[in-house]
Write an enzyme that holds these catalytic residues in place. Sequence first.
Site, short mmCIF file in Angstrom:
data_model
loop_
_atom_site.label_atom_id
_atom_site.label_comp_id
_atom_site.label_asym_id
_atom_site.label_seq_id
_atom_site.Cartn_x
_atom_site.Cartn_y
_atom_site.Cartn_z
N HIS A 171 0.80 -1.22 -0.18
CA HIS A 171 0.00 0.04 0.03
C HIS A 171 0.85 1.12 0.21
O HIS A 171 0.21 2.28 0.25
CB HIS A 171 -1.05 -0.04 1.23
N TYR A 258 17.19 1.92 2.60
CA TYR A 258 17.71 1.57 1.33
C TYR A 258 18.67 2.06 0.56
O TYR A 258 19.12 1.72 -0.74
CB TYR A 258 16.28 1.60 0.44
#
Length: 488
Positions: A171, A258
């Site tokens: 989502h 990341y």
Amino acid sequence: MSFKIAIIGAGSVGFTKKLFTDILCVPEFRDVEFALTDLSERNLQMIKSILDRVVEFNKLPTKVTATTDRRAALEGARYIISCVRVGGLEAYADDIRIPLKYGIDQCVGDTICAGGILYGQRNIPVILDFCKDILEVAEPGAKFLNYANPMAMNTWAAIEYGKVDTVGLCHGVQHGADQIAEVLGAKSRTELDYICSGINHQTWFIDLRLNGRKIGKDELVAAFEAHPVYSQQEKLRIDVLKRFGVYSTESNGHLSEYLPWYRKRPDEITRWIDMSDWIHGETGGYLRYSTETRNWFETEFPQFLESAARPIDPAKRSNEHASHILEALETNRVYRGHFNVKNNGVVTNLPQDAIIESPGFVDRFGINMAAGITLPEACAATCTSSINVQRMSVHAAISGDIDLLKLAVLHDPLVGAVSTPEEVWQMVDEMVVAQARWLPQYADAVPAAKERLSKSRIKTREWAGAARRDVRSIEELRAEKTALKQAV
């Protein structure tokens, strides 16, 4: 319509209830059977009680069953939804704790980075067991909807090695779109159109239109910097937007782990995060949140059960993809969403074997991806670095090759920014030994890893991280919820 939906890991109580009520917002699905399965009999009975209460209050013919026998739950199922967390919070705690000893400070640790890679090693053997059962006992052509992280690795394994029709669902895109619509002053998200593409948790809004008008980088930067809340909570995301020219779907905390630039030193971490909520970059933030949520549910279960006795309101149907995909496949009412599938030419400048997250349309003929999307070069470069880590991680999980696992961790952007090769080798040994009960593919490698650890001279430190918070007690959570109600 009458068919069977199996939910694996159904003890994920809040999420299971959301998926359940979403699906029952579709009028044609009143006669569907939900088969819940989980390792925990206690959790199963708790969630079944809640769903039974929903069915009873709304006077529905829907059937709900619960069993710890996974094959029985999967038998004859047309759709299988996975919400599993292999190893539970116990293994997850090691995903955060052990890397911290080597200076690797994660906010979530469930996608890549040291924690996410080990999470994938625990998940993938189990995912392949799911796939075997699906092929043997589910309805022919059954579709596997994976919600479990690490999304890309799990989906990659299910498609490439499990040979099951699989789509990964998240989502992040919807939440990012909500933010953009808000900062641009849209009255609702329906005024915002967008193309968002990349890989899971690193998708990028590469085209934005507000009521048909194209939104450029400068306007979006100005809108975020002017927002009284997001300007503080999303400092890192805004900085990436300024440099890359496009906004990332993922939260400040997720995105920070990341990339190799923002969490490499403690003073840099505190500069870029916000402590108003776990998702904005707190050390081990999601572990704390998950622990508090579990404790709250177990203590306040009577309240959850009481709140289940409410009408199902289609106007409150969530933006989770699962119910909309099932509706489109079964009724041919077309749905547009963002899905995790094998690339195969969809994104022109990402590897063909990668699991990408990109726009697609669903109808009775299946999920049809919009092909020919090209990412900005910086976005493609960042995604490709993660894809290389994901590929090695999946192959290591399949083969049980601990040396390949170490190479995967070594090539992770944040790990590489913080740790030396010697430290990575020792850290992986330590994580594999600590989590051996959930890593059957590494059983033969554990004795040698223990031997190496007994002789190691690499120094580590017991460190809580740059921005750690303690797990709050039930009393503290109650007081906070009471204060929020009074403020409203």
